[in-house]
Structure formats: C-alpha cells, structure tokens
Design a protein around this motif. Structure first.
Motif, PDB file in Angstrom:
ATOM      1  N   GLN A 225     -72.562   8.982 -56.849  1.00  0.00           N
ATOM      2  CA  GLN A 225     -71.585   9.021 -56.642  1.00  0.00           C
ATOM      3  C   GLN A 225     -69.796   9.519 -56.955  1.00  0.00           C
ATOM      4  O   GLN A 225     -68.772  10.126 -56.368  1.00  0.00           O
ATOM      5  N   THR A 226     -70.293   8.645 -58.619  1.00  0.00           N
ATOM      6  CA  THR A 226     -68.850   9.310 -59.636  1.00  0.00           C
ATOM      7  C   THR A 226     -68.993  10.769 -58.978  1.00  0.00           C
ATOM      8  O   THR A 226     -67.289  11.629 -59.539  1.00  0.00           O
TER       9      THR A 226
ATOM     10  N   LEU B   3     -65.949  15.391 -57.903  1.00  0.00           N
ATOM     11  CA  LEU B   3     -65.778  17.295 -57.175  1.00  0.00           C
ATOM     12  C   LEU B   3     -64.550  16.749 -56.351  1.00  0.00           C
ATOM     13  O   LEU B   3     -63.839  17.549 -56.472  1.00  0.00           O
ATOM     14  N   LEU B   4     -64.444  15.703 -55.906  1.00  0.00           N
ATOM     15  CA  LEU B   4     -63.420  15.665 -54.517  1.00  0.00           C
ATOM     16  C   LEU B   4     -62.029  16.165 -55.639  1.00  0.00           C
ATOM     17  O   LEU B   4     -60.179  16.562 -55.028  1.00  0.00           O
ATOM     18  N   PHE B   5     -61.347  14.686 -56.503  1.00  0.00           N
ATOM     19  CA  PHE B   5     -60.463  15.179 -56.866  1.00  0.00           C
ATOM     20  C   PHE B   5     -60.399  16.575 -57.519  1.00  0.00           C
ATOM     21  O   PHE B   5     -59.331  16.788 -57.607  1.00  0.00           O
TER      22      PHE B   5
ATOM     23  N   VAL C  20     -56.840  21.417 -57.955  1.00  0.00           N
ATOM     24  CA  VAL C  20     -56.878  22.759 -57.692  1.00  0.00           C
ATOM     25  C   VAL C  20     -55.859  23.486 -56.722  1.00  0.00           C
ATOM     26  O   VAL C  20     -55.154  23.913 -56.422  1.00  0.00           O
ATOM     27  N   PHE C  21     -56.253  22.439 -55.225  1.00  0.00           N
ATOM     28  CA  PHE C  21     -55.572  22.701 -53.810  1.00  0.00           C
ATOM     29  C   PHE C  21     -54.162  22.760 -54.138  1.00  0.00           C
ATOM     30  O   PHE C  21     -53.015  22.939 -53.975  1.00  0.00           O
TER      31      PHE C  21
END
Length: 471
Positions: A44-45, A50-52, A57-58
C-alpha cells in the motif's frame, strides 16, 4: 499558429512518455514488492509512493509546458500577429515583446521593418499625390495605355474636353473609348513601332470642331521594360482660328490696298496717254483718283490706329463727358448721309448723362455705328438711338431697320476687314475696320459692346459704359 502549438504539445508528450518510461523502469525495480509474501502495508505504501510520483511528474511537466508556452509560443504568436497586420497594409502596427534578449532583437527588427514600410508607404503616397496633381494640372488631355492597349490613366482635362468619365474608361482599349479614327491609327502605329509620333487631328465635339496637336510616345521603365504609351492632346483650336484670321487679314488688306492703287495707276496712265486733253474726262478721272486716294488714306489711318490699339500704346483721356452731346455731335456728322437716303434718326435720350470718358473717341464710336446703320439700311427707314442708365452703367443702343446679319456671321463681326455685304460696304466707302476700332475703344473704357440681329428685320448694337471711373 496552430502548427506551433501542435508541435509543442507533441514534443511535450514525447518528453512525458520518455519520463514515464524511465520512471517505469525505475519503479520496475520494485515489482518484487508485489509478491504474495510481501506485507500488504508495504504494498500500500508503494502504491501511494507510485501515485504521488506520477502526480508530481505530471505537475512538473505542466509547469515546464506552461513556461515553454509563455517564453516561446506567446512571443511567436504576437510577432506573427504584427507581421500579419503589416502584410495587410497596417504599417502602424508595432511589436512590444522584449522579455528576453532574443525577443528584444526580434522586436527591434520587426519594428524597424514596420517603420521602413511606413516611410516607403508615405513616400509613395506623396509621389502618387504629386503625380496626380501634375497630371491634373496639365493643360492638355492625357491618356496612358498599358502594354496591352488598355487605359490605365486619364486626366481631368480629357474628361472635361471629351465629356467622358475617366472611371468608365479604365481598362478599355484605345479602340473602345470613342477616339477619332485617325488618332486610333496613330496609336496603333506607336504600339507597333515604339516610336514617338506627332500629328494633328480634328474631332467633332458638342461645342464644335476641335483642332488637336497630338503627341504620342512609348513609356519605358527604369530597367528598360516597355510599359505602354502616353498620348497628350493639346487643343490648338484658338491657334488655328488666329492663324486663319491672320491669313484673312493679309488677304483682305492686300485686296483693300490693291483696289485703290490699281484705280489711281490706271486712270493716271490714261491721263498720260492723252485723256488730259479733254477737260471733262480729265476732271472725271481726277475726281476718281482723288476719291480713291482718300479711301487709301482712310484705310492706312485706320490700320495705324488699330495697330496702335492692339500694341497697347493706345491711350484715352478721361474727362467728364455728356453722352447727350456726344450723340448729338455724331448725328450732325452723318446727317448728310441720312438726308441722301431720306432716312430719319429717332432719338430717346435724357437731358444729361455724365460719365468719365474720352469725348472724341466716343464720337468716333457713335459715328462708326451710325454709318453702319445707314449703309446697311434701306431708304426711308428709321435709325433709333437710345441712351439710358442701367444700374452702374450707361447703355447706348443703336437700332436700324436694315438687311440684318446671319447668326453664323455674328461671332466674326468685330474682326478686322470682316464684311457682311462687301459690295455695299465698298460702295459706302468703308474700310472694314470700323467695328474692330469700336470694340477696342469701348473696351479701353472698361465697357462692353454686344450685337443682336435678325435677317430682314435689322440689327441692334448695345454699348455698356461704366458711370464711375474704374481703376
């Protein structure tokens, strides 16, 4: 401009894809954390990390993309807008983006080009205005034809002379604008030979026949390019008329001088041949010679007087003059001729009319007019003389009941030696210069003389003289 945005977005997408691939490779090193034996909290961490990372990056890419658009795309868009306005003819447009050294240089370059375009446009507009003023100010008709024979320039004098609208002629060929056939032929020769031509032509206008001196020449550009031809038509109608008057004068004065000289010479030869022995014949011949010599003297005196008037050396002495006295004295001078033809002069004059004038010259005017009225009238007719004040002028009218004058002859009536009826004028002893002298004397008094006539009814001469002296 859309192409720039498309290319920029494409480049940004490629960069983003590369970053994502690199990011994926990096993150791929942690795929073992997704195994079944890995703790769920660690997975989960990892997902949160990964999402962060992807969001970060976006955001970074959007920021980079915004900076690229702000630094490169917007200035290009502004410069393209200024260039478009300049291309549309708005030479007042200026660039004002100087955020960077490159933009500063580009701004200066575009503004320099705009200033030069504006200066060239103003110079061209000024030259066109000068050319238009020059062409309009030319006292001759002007036409310019292009290489294919179409009209591309017409001046105001041509429009006024030929009563044509220049806008309607633009684009038409020289054969479609109503020129005379001889002018069309000469224009065609200029196109074929590319040589200067000068010729004369006669055209029929509403005012009558117009004589033209036509000059045609090819128009050559700075680089030797043949651009077309120019046609200049100068109105020489008045010159032709004056030349005809001169020819008529020479012919008339030669004839008038020859007639009495021939008579004097002929009768003197007859006297020398023996006619002097007969007293009756001798007296008759001498009387004829005396009469012809008087006629010759009158002719020479009138010629000298008229010549003096036309040279400008003719002067009049203005003094207060009573027109009533002038008229009465003139009638006394011609009274013998009136009695010979059993005529009557009907006077309508006030008691006194004072004007500043030359008494003797006005008597000469009245005597000439009365002599004409008597010479061209039938016996037992009436000559009417009327004097009246009309506003600031005095009007003198001499009306006869004579043969009258044709309307076509009225414009030439005041020319030297012009006679309506030569036989009658010669019988009366006239020189043909009387009315020309009348006109000069009246105009020297700042007056005008007019004539009206109807064939078989009579002729009316009117003289208008100012009541007060004019400077």
């Amino acid at each position: 401009m859309k192409n720039y945005y498309t290319k920029l977005l494409t480049a940004s997408a490629v960069i983003l894809s590369i970053l994502l691939i690199v990011l994926g490779i990096i993150l791929g090193q942690f795929f073992h954390l997704f195994g079944e034996n890995v703790d769920a909290g660690i997975q989960q961490t990892y997902w949160v990390y990964l999402l962060f990372t992807l969001v970060l990056v976006f955001i970074v890419m959007m920021f980079v993309l915004a900076k690229i658009i702000q630094q490169y795309v917007q200035p290009i868009d502004h410069f393209m807008g200024v260039a478009h306005q300049l291309a549309q003819g708005n030479y007042l447009a200026r660039a004002n983006n100087e955020d960077s050294e490159m933009n500063y240089q580009l701004t200066n370059s575009i503004n320099t080009v705009a200033q030069k375009l504006q200066g060239n446009f103003a110079l061209r507009a000024m030259e066109q205005e000068r050319l238009k003023t020059l062409v309009s100010s030319i006292g001759s008709s002007l036409l310019m034809f292009g290489r294919h024979g179409a009209v591309n320039l017409v001046n105001r004098v041509f429009e006024e002379t030929f009563h044509r609208d220049g806008e309607e002629l633009m684009g038409k060929t020289f054969k479609d604008i109503g020129l005379s056939s001889d002018i069309e032929i000469e224009i065609e020769k200029i196109f074929l030979t590319e040589e200067v031509r000068t010729f004369q032509s006669k055209v029929l206008l509403e005012e009558g026949i117009c004589h033209l001196e036509v000059y045609g020449a090819p128009v050559i550009g700075e680089n030797g390019n043949w651009l077309g031809i120019v046609i200049i038509m100068h109105d020489i109608t008045e010159l032709v008329r004056l030349e005809q008057v001169r020819k008529d004068f020479v012919a008339n004065v030669s004839h008038e001088l020859k007639t009495p000289v021939t008579s004097i010479k002929g009768f003197s030869e007859m006297l020398l041949d023996g006619a002097v022995e007969d007293p009756v014949i001798k007296r008759e011949f001498l009387e004829i010679m005396y009469k012809e010599s008087n006629r010759l003297q009158l002719l020479i005196e009138d010629l000298l007087r008229l010549s003096s008037m036309e040279r400008g050396s003719f002067e009049i002495t203005r003094k207060p003059v009573d027109l009533v006295d002038v008229v009465q004295q003139s009638i006394k001078i011609v009274q013998a001729k009136v009695q010979e033809k059993d005529m009557r002069i009907d006077l309508h004059i006030p008691q006194q009319v004072m004007i500043p004038a030359d008494h003797d010259r006005l008597v000469q005017v009245m005597v000439n007019l009365l002599n004409n009225a008597i010479a061209y009238s039938q016996e037992e007719t009436i000559v009417t003389v009327l004097v009246e004040e009309v506003e600031e002028y005095v009007e003198i009218t001499v009306r006869d009941q004579g043969i009258g004058i044709m309307p076509s002859e009225l414009p030439r009536l005041f020319e030297r030696f012009y006679r309506v009826d030569r036989a009658r004028s010669r019988e009366s002893g006239g020189t043909g210069l009387g009315l020309a002298i009348v006109k000069h004397i009246v105009e020297a008094h700042h007056g005008i003389v007019t004539v009206e006539s109807e064939v078989g009814v009579g002729t009316v001469f009117r003289i208008h003289l100012p009541i007060h002296e004019q400077l």
